[in-house]
Design a protein around this motif. Structure first.
Motif, PDB file in Angstrom:
ATOM      1  N   LYS A   1       0.832  -1.188   0.000  1.00 64.29           N
ATOM      2  CA  LYS A   1       0.000   0.000   0.000  1.00 64.29           C
ATOM      3  C   LYS A   1       0.873   1.246   0.000  1.00 64.29           C
ATOM      4  CE  LYS A   1      -3.940   2.333   1.695  1.00 64.29           C
ATOM      5  NZ  LYS A   1      -3.785   3.461   0.839  1.00 64.29           N
ATOM      6  N   SER A   2       1.953   1.247   0.784  1.00 64.11           N
ATOM      7  CA  SER A   2       2.805   2.444   0.823  1.00 64.11           C
ATOM      8  C   SER A   2       3.463   2.686  -0.532  1.00 64.11           C
ATOM      9  CB  SER A   2       3.852   2.344   1.929  1.00 64.11           C
ATOM     10  OG  SER A   2       4.764   1.294   1.656  1.00 64.11           O
ATOM     11  N   ASP A   5       0.760   4.128  -2.776  1.00 60.67           N
ATOM     12  CA  ASP A   5       0.487   5.524  -2.436  1.00 60.67           C
ATOM     13  C   ASP A   5       1.519   6.467  -3.052  1.00 60.67           C
ATOM     14  OD1 ASP A   5      -1.744   4.776  -1.035  1.00 60.67           O
ATOM     15  OD2 ASP A   5      -0.768   4.844   0.933  1.00 60.67           O
TER      16      ASP A   5
END
Length: 108
Positions: A1-2, A5
């Motif tokens: 997810k990071s 992002d």
């Protein structure tokens, strides 16, 4: 997810690499050959810390030679993470086996 992002494109590239590796691992682990079980057994014995990889120290211990271990790791560590996974180990030994079953047996 990071990663997603920060960059959706980078995330897609990473996922593509994971999919490729998983596909190669499935092909390799589903294929049977005469010394495969022995190769897996030796890998498990060599993996002293049980993390699913053989690092330089573990490989040097198995091969009784740091130089041999270094050469093998340089050639067989296809993802360049500094350690051998079971699929990398099996891929190497299967290539030896395909050339000479006797040589593969001697390595093991």
């Amino acid at each position: 997810k990071s990663v997603f992002d920060k960059s959706e494109k980078s995330c897609g590239l990473i996922l593509g690499l994971y999919e490729k590796q998983i596909s190669q691992n499935r092909e390799l682990t589903s294929e049977d050959w005469a010394l495969k079980a022995e190769a897996c057994r030796i890998f498990t014995l060599a993996d002293k810390d049980g993390n699913g990889f053989i690092d330089m120290a573990e490989l040097a211990n198995v091969r009784n030679s740091e130089k041999y271990a270094e050469a093998m790791l340089d050639k067989q560590d296809t993802d360049a993470d500094g350690k051998l996974s079971l699929p990398e180990w099996l891929r190497h030994l299967k290539s030896v086996f395909d050339k000479s079953e006797k040589s593969c047996g001697l390595i093991l």
